[in-house]
Structure formats: structure tokens, C-alpha cells
Enzyme design. Structure first.
Site, PDB file in Angstrom:
ATOM      1  CB  SER A 236     -42.665 -12.181 -14.564  1.00 51.28           C
ATOM      2  OG  SER A 236     -42.379 -12.737 -15.774  1.00 51.28           O
TER       3      SER A 236
ATOM      4  CD  GLU B  33     -34.914 -13.827  -6.538  1.00 50.31           C
ATOM      5  OE1 GLU B  33     -34.593 -12.727  -7.326  1.00 50.31           O
ATOM      6  OE2 GLU B  33     -35.822 -14.591  -6.959  1.00 50.31           O
TER       7      GLU B  33
ATOM      8  N   PRO C 117       6.605  15.552   1.752  1.00 56.11           N
ATOM      9  CG  PRO C 117       6.404  14.486  -0.124  1.00 56.11           C
ATOM     10  CD  PRO C 117       6.513  15.941   0.253  1.00 56.11           C
ATOM     11  CG  ASN C 118       8.979  10.842   1.487  1.00 62.03           C
ATOM     12  OD1 ASN C 118       8.699  11.356   0.449  1.00 62.03           O
ATOM     13  ND2 ASN C 118       8.798   9.552   1.459  1.00 62.03           N
ATOM     14  CG  ASP C 119      12.167  15.050   4.620  1.00 63.36           C
ATOM     15  OD1 ASP C 119      12.479  13.753   4.633  1.00 63.36           O
ATOM     16  OD2 ASP C 119      12.853  15.889   3.904  1.00 63.36           O
TER      17      ASP C 119
ATOM     18  CE  LYS D 223     -42.568 -16.387 -11.734  1.00 68.09           C
ATOM     19  NZ  LYS D 223     -41.605 -16.059 -10.830  1.00 68.09           N
ATOM     20  CB  VAL D 224     -44.761 -11.156  -6.313  1.00 64.94           C
ATOM     21  CG1 VAL D 224     -43.997 -10.341  -5.331  1.00 64.94           C
ATOM     22  CG2 VAL D 224     -45.961  -9.908  -6.776  1.00 64.94           C
ATOM     23  CG  ASN D 225     -40.040 -13.516  -9.124  1.00 66.82           C
ATOM     24  OD1 ASN D 225     -40.948 -14.324  -9.127  1.00 66.82           O
ATOM     25  ND2 ASN D 225     -39.542 -12.908 -10.123  1.00 66.82           N
TER      26      ASN D 225
ATOM     27  N   GLY E 245       0.913  -1.079  -0.055  1.00 70.47           N
ATOM     28  CA  GLY E 245       0.035   0.163   0.075  1.00 70.47           C
ATOM     29  C   GLY E 245       0.811   1.273  -0.028  1.00 70.47           C
TER      30      GLY E 245
ATOM     31  CB  SER F 162       4.035   2.342   3.128  1.00 65.63           C
ATOM     32  OG  SER F 162       4.508   3.569   2.484  1.00 65.63           O
TER      33      SER F 162
ATOM     34  CB  THR G 130     -35.288 -33.494   8.811  1.00 64.47           C
ATOM     35  OG1 THR G 130     -36.072 -34.714   8.623  1.00 64.47           O
ATOM     36  CG2 THR G 130     -35.453 -33.038  10.328  1.00 64.47           C
ATOM     37  CG  HIS G 131     -32.759 -35.893   5.382  1.00 65.35           C
ATOM     38  ND1 HIS G 131     -31.265 -36.339   5.179  1.00 65.35           N
ATOM     39  CD2 HIS G 131     -33.074 -36.154   6.684  1.00 65.35           C
ATOM     40  CE1 HIS G 131     -30.882 -36.745   6.254  1.00 65.35           C
ATOM     41  NE2 HIS G 131     -31.712 -36.744   7.293  1.00 65.35           N
TER      42      HIS G 131
END
Length: 460
Positions: free
Chosen positions: A318, A331, A130-132, A324-326, A98, A140, A187-188
Site C-alpha cells: 500500500s 491477483e 516473392p510469389n514465383d 500492508k502486504v498483499n 493472413g 496464403s 463449503t458454501h
């Protein structure tokens, strides 16, 4: 576009005249034309916080002049006020430490501070380096992981956890509302013994409680800051006590309980705190995938599905099938869950590749963590407001499924034995009889006994 000349250790570079960044930022723009994913704004904000804290700390410790420190602080405040947003153009896909994003902040802050002190961007020599100055007592290698922890902690505590708690509470309200509705269990994907709809929803509540506990547990590690470790963890070029004082300053600026990392070698060379937080977010995503799927399956229909829940109709479902309502909120939630799980895979790869004294997968790790935390927060709000709070039980369908289930025969096991109960269920299924008809015709029990023993309300 008008240009000006900025210099770094490799020489002069042309940069846009109206931007505050310098040569190293421009080199990164030109050398890393990879993707469109910019460094997240949470990282920019975290850098502004830590650079401000460093300037204040360096002045306190006598290694930075007050006027320069004040100009750096003002420049950082302008970043936090979003006044310099168009000065941070770098992509995620850059050096793994970075460094270029650290220098992007250093250059913008230095040039802006220079202007604040009365200078011009065209000046050959700047009053703030910027550095000093901006990067004084830093590397970094310790600033970027510090920004990672600040940004992650702030987002998780400020947005992700509150959003998940609100969703958990909404599910708890539904659990209470549905407490007396007895339904068939599955179940299953097959009929099983009864439970209440409230009990079913209580499982969802418990999943989120455990996920929140896991996520909260990661905060202790995330609050440790690498700052003061500088290049490899030894603290070279930082004044004595810098790490502790700067962590206290960051805690003061944010109002959050940040502390200096007790072991800077771990803080630079490994990012296990990020891996740990991602693992907790993945756990929550797995839970939300199950919860959202259950809710959309229970709401399937309206005529030819399970039809036990009525989900809010938020929009037409749709472009070709009228009316149609989803289950769109489910989702969206499951897509978010898939993305978070994928993000965790990238973070895992990044975390395991910390070689020697530095992990160089920092940008991709924090990008994926912040995206996961943000997506889970937003999706939890959307799912709660647009789905969970409006869910209604379709009682007549629930009752029909319950009365038609052959698995109520399980209640007869203690009275006539497993094998006899199995024969009753099998005959009812093969001859399309009710369970009661098959039981009575078996001669193994009376109608009164059946009514006494096979009571769904007593089976929960």
C-alpha cells in the site's frame, strides 16, 4: 526518410529504402492502421521455418533452382537468427487469411535473397520473386494455418506445458509438506467437516493434472500441417508429394513430430485444432483462478482474515497503509486467467466463422492463442517462484478454527442422529458455547463419548 520504388500487380509503391519489404507490405501498413498489436514473433519465426522448408522441398522436387533455393534458405536463417526483426511491421488486424503477413515474409525473403545473390534493393528486376520463388507451391491459405500450428505447438510444448508441470510439482510438494495438518473444511463459504491442508492442496494438483492431460491431447491435431493444400485444399500448383515431403522437412528442422494434414479441406476451412487448444488453456485458466483465489483467501489477514496460510511478502502492498502486504501473485494469476478466458471467447467466434473453403479469422485466432499460452506459462512460473514455494501454514490459526467449528458435530450423527446433533450445534451457536459444552449439557452423551467420537484426526 529515403524511399525506393517497389511494384506489385496494382502498380508502383514507395517503401522505406532501408527495409526489405515490398509493395504489398507497404499497402497493408497504409490500409490497416488499426491498433498496436503486431503479428507475434512466433508467427514470423514459424513462417521462416516453413519458407525454408518449402525452398528445400521445391529444390528436391525439381521446381526451384539450387542457387535461388540456397539464397532463400540463407534469408530464412537470418530471420530465425533475429537479424531482420525490424522488417515485420504488420498488425494483427488485417486480411483474415493472413495474406499480407505471408506476403510480408515473401517480400522480405525475396529481397534479402536477391541481395545475397549480389543484387541491390534498387534494382528494377530482382533475381528472386516473392510469389514465383519464395511462395512457390504455396498459398496464403495453407501457409498461414501452417504457421499457426507450428507456432502454437512450439510455444505450448516448449514453455506452457513445462511451466505448468513445474507449478503442479510445487503444489504437490506443499501437499506432502502439509499432509498431517488437520484443518476445518469449508463449503458454501461456511464451516464444514475437517480435512488436511495437504488434502486441500492435492485437489489443486489434480486440477492441473487434468488440465495438462487436456492440453497434451490437443497436440495430435496441432501437429497436422495444412501446407500443400494451397488455395482450397486440392493442392493446385504444388508438385505431387509436396505436402508430405515439406511436412517431413519441417519436422526435421524443428525436431517436432509435424505431419501433413490428412484432410487439407478441414485444415484450411476450419481451425478446430486452435479452438481445441484454446479450450484446454481455458480449462487450465479456470483451475488457476480457483487455486489462486483459494490461496489468497486462506492467506487473508494477517489479524482479521482466515489467516491459515502465510504468503511470501514480496513487496509493500500500500502507498498509504504502512506494513500492508498483499497477495499480489494471486491477483496477477487471476487477471491472467480472466484474459485467457476472454481470449477463448474470441477464438470461439473465429472458429465458428469458417465459411466454405476458408476460415478468415486466422490472425485474431492465433494472436489470442499465443497470448494465452504465453501468459499461462509466464504466470505459472511467477506464481510458483514468488508464491507457492514460499507458502507456510499458520498452525495456531488453523487449530483455533478447527476447535471452534460447530461442524465437528457431524461426527455425532451415527451415534445420536442428525436431529439431535443439529440441536447441539444450534444451541452452541446461539448461547456461545463450545460444541463439547453443548453436547454434554444436552444429556445425550458423556464427556468420554464426546472425546471418543469427535476426533478431527479421525474425520479426514
Amino acid at each position: 526518410m529515403s524511399k525506393r520504388i517497389e511494384k506489385d500487380s496494382l502498380g508502383p509503391v514507395e517503401v522505406p529504402a532501408d527495409k526489405y519489404w515490398g509493395a504489398q507490405t507497404q499497402r497493408s501498413i497504409e490500409n490497416f492502421k488499426i491498433g498496436r498489436e503486431k503479428m507475434p514473433e512466433e508467427i514470423i519465426e514459424a513462417f521462416a521455418i516453413l519458407k525454408k522448408a518449402c525452398a528445400i522441398t521445391n529444390q528436391k522436387l525439381g521446381v526451384l533452382k539450387p542457387d535461388i533455393a540456397a539464397s532463400i534458405v540463407q534469408a530464412c536463417d537470418e530471420i530465425l537468427d533475429k537479424k531482420l526483426n525490424d522488417n515485420f511491421p504488420l498488425v494483427v488486424w488485417q486480411t483474415g487469411s493472413g495474406t499480407q503477413s505471408n506476403m510480408n515474409l515473401n517480400e522480405v525473403i525475396a529481397n534479402r535473397a536477391h541481395v545475397i545473390m549480389g543484387g541491390s534493393l534498387e534494382d528494377a528486376e530482382k533475381k528472386v520473386h516473392p510469389n514465383d520463388h519464395v511462395n512457390k507451391s504455396q498459398s496464403s491459405n495453407d501457409t498461414f494455418p501452417t504457421a499457426m500450428h507450428i507456432s502454437a505447438y512450439k510455444l505450448i510444448t516448449g514453455s506452457t506445458i513445462p511451466s505448468l508441470v513445474a507449478l503442479k510439482d510445487a503444489l504437490q510438494q506443499k501437499s506432502d509438506e502439509f499432509a498431517e495438518i488437520v484443518k476445518i473444511g469449508r463449503t458454501h463459504l461456511m464451516d464444514a467437516t475437517p480435512l488436511t491442508l495437504g488434502q486441500e492442496f492435492s485437489g489443486y494438483v489434480s486440477q492441473l493434472e487434468h488440465g495438462l492431460k487436456a492440453l497434451t491431447h490437443t497436440l495430435d491435431h496441432l501437429r497436422e500441417l495444412a501446407l500443400g493444400g494451397t488455395a482450397v485444399g486440392t493442392g493446385i500448383n504444388a508438385p505431387k508429394g509436396f505436402d508430405k515431403v515439406v511436412a517431413e522437412e519441417i519436422a526435421s528442422l524443428t525436431g517436432l513430430p509435424f505431419i501433413t494434414a490428412p484432410n487439407k479441406f478441414e485444415a484450411l476451412s476450419a481451425h478446430d485444432a486452435i479452438v481445441e487448444a484454446s479450450g484446454a488453456l481455458k480449462q487450465i485458466a479456470v483451475s488457476l483462478m480457483k487455486i489462486a483465489n483459494d490461496i489468497r483467501f486462506l492467506g487473508s489477514g494477517p489479524r482479521c482474515g482466515l489467516g491459515e496460510l502465510a504468503l511470501p511478502a514480496n513487496e509493500p502492498g500500500s502507498s498509504i497503509m504502512p506494513g500492508k502486504v498483499n497477495p499480489t501473485q494471486s491477483e496477477a494469476m487471476t487477471m491472467v486467467a480472466a484474459q485467457v478466458i476472454g481470449n477463448d471467447a474470441a477464438i470461439t467466434v473465429g472458429g465458428m466463422n469458417g465459411h466454405f473453403q476458408l476460415n478468415v479469422f486466422k490472425p485474431v485466432m492465433i494472436y489470442n492463442l499465443l497470448q494465452a499460452a504465453r501468459l499461462l506459462a509466464d504466470a505459472s512460473v511467477s506464481f510458483r517462484v514468488n508464491c507457492v514455494e514460499g507458502i507456510q501454514a499458520i498452525k495456531h490459526n488453523i487449530d483455533n478454527h478447527l476447535s471452534n467449528s460447530l461442524m465437528l458435530v457431524t461426527a455425532l450423527n451415527p451415534h445420536i442422529g442428525y436431529d439431535n446433533a443439529a440441536k447441539i450445534a444450534k444451541r452452541a451457536h446461539e448461547e456461545n458455547l463450545t460444541l463439547k459444552q453443548s453436547a454434554i449439557e444436552s444429556g445425550l452423551l458423556s464427556e468420554e463419548e464426546f472425546d471418543q467420537w469427535v476426533d478431527p484426526g479421525k474425520m479426514i
